[in-house]
Design a protein around this motif. Structure first.
Motif: not given
Length: 330
Positions: A84-87, A112-117, A147-151, A153-156
């Motif tokens: 979901h991120m580079y670098n 993010y929604e497209d990753f989870f799909k 900053i991103t809150g990605f983890a 969302k991934a846990l959910e």
């Protein structure tokens, strides 16, 4: 601190982009068409740019989920990774990203929604197969979480797929997202580790080993499965004592039942990547050791790799079972 944000026009109104911009309220925001016009630009200097990277907000259009490189996985029948991120915000001297990308700027894909799909579709296509999905291949899974809150969302998402494993690979001690919720048994929080004096020299900007070990022990005590990742193994004077002491520190006062897996792997670079990295840091001590090139791969050579692997295997078996130990050969 991020001073500049470059956002693709089509993602400016995306809820994740809006949250990121709000959290980095002191940063200047500039509109761009496509992230590649900045990120893929030729003749950028990674080393100079790394001193003050910008953040690029973009939409990813394809390749959301990819097969993990051979030798990267654990014991699942199929291993995948997603980026979901580079670098990475850290600047570890051995990191392959500095040899892969010409830009040190961060790219965050906000859709993010497209990753989870895509992950969901992959799961649906492999219903009779054990699967592990790896986050943290092209970035650190937790370092930018505030900053991103990605983890979060991934846990959910992975809470709904208890038979599928997620690994969050990290050097970060940012663990509030995990500690504020109940642990999920199919999420492995995997810490990259090396002896303290080596990490102090090589893991630039990353939390100290002592802080990482404390963080993983806290997570284990709170019920989270943790992974120990000794990758890459660094050869130096007294390396056996250094790794033995590190293992003793880690396995003292830890909930051993929560150690999901342990992996170790050699220091290796594709030839062209090694050439690029050493041109950025020609005087770094890491690259002063005589390396061998074989089959397009630069390494310490078979003898040293084998010696280090056998030693780590023997030491690890003092603390955990063979079935939890894996050798990575990426």
């Amino acid at each position: 601190m991020i001073d500049s944000i470059f956002a693709e026009r089509e993602v400016l109104d995306h809820p994740i982009a809006q949250k990121v911009i709000k959290r980095l309220k002191h940063a200047d925001v500039f509109e761009i068409e496509r992230y590649q016009e900045m990120f893929n630009k030729r003749q950028q200097n990674f080393r100079i740019q790394k001193q003050n990277p910008a953040l690029i907000l973009a939409r990813k259009h394809d390749n959301f989920v990819l097969p993990a490189p051979q030798g990267f996985g654990l014991d699942a029948q199929k291993n995948y990774y997603f980026s979901h991120m580079y670098n990475c915000i850290y600047d570890c001297r051995y990191c392959f990203l500095q040899g892969m990308y010409s830009s040190a700027n961060y790219v965050l894909f906000v859709n993010y929604e497209d990753f989870f799909k895509a992950i969901s579709d992959t799961i649906d296509k492999n219903t009779d197969t054990s699967l592990t999905f790896f986050s943290g291949y092209d970035c650190d899974s937790l370092a930018f979480e505030k900053i991103t809150g990605f983890a979060e969302k991934a846990l959910e998402f992975f809470t709904n797929f208890s038979s599928v494993e997620l690994e969050l690979r990290t050097k970060s001690i940012v663990s509030e997202t995990l500690l504020k919720r109940s642990p999920i048994s199919n999420c492995i929080v995997a810490y990259s580790l090396s002896p303290s004096n080596l990490a102090g020299v090589l893991d630039n900007k990353a939390p100290s080993i002592e802080r990482r070990v404390n963080a993983l022990k806290t997570l284990a005590k709170n019920g989270w499965p943790v992974g120990l990742r000794f990758d890459p193994l660094i050869y130096c004077s007294g390396w056996k004592n250094l790794y033995s002491e590190l293992l003793q520190d880690i396995f003292t006062d830890i909930n051993i039942d929560k150690v999901h897996s342990v992996s170790h792997g050699p220091l290796r670079f594709p030839k062209e990547m090694y050439k690029k990295i050493t041109s950025l840091y020609p005087d770094d001590k890491l690259f002063s050791f005589p390396m061998e090139t074989k089959g397009g791969i630069v390494s310490y050579g078979t003898d040293i790799e084998q010696e280090m692997s056998l030693f780590l295997q023997s030491e690890l078996e003092k603390y955990t079972t063979k079935k939890k130990i894996f050798r990575c050969l990426v």
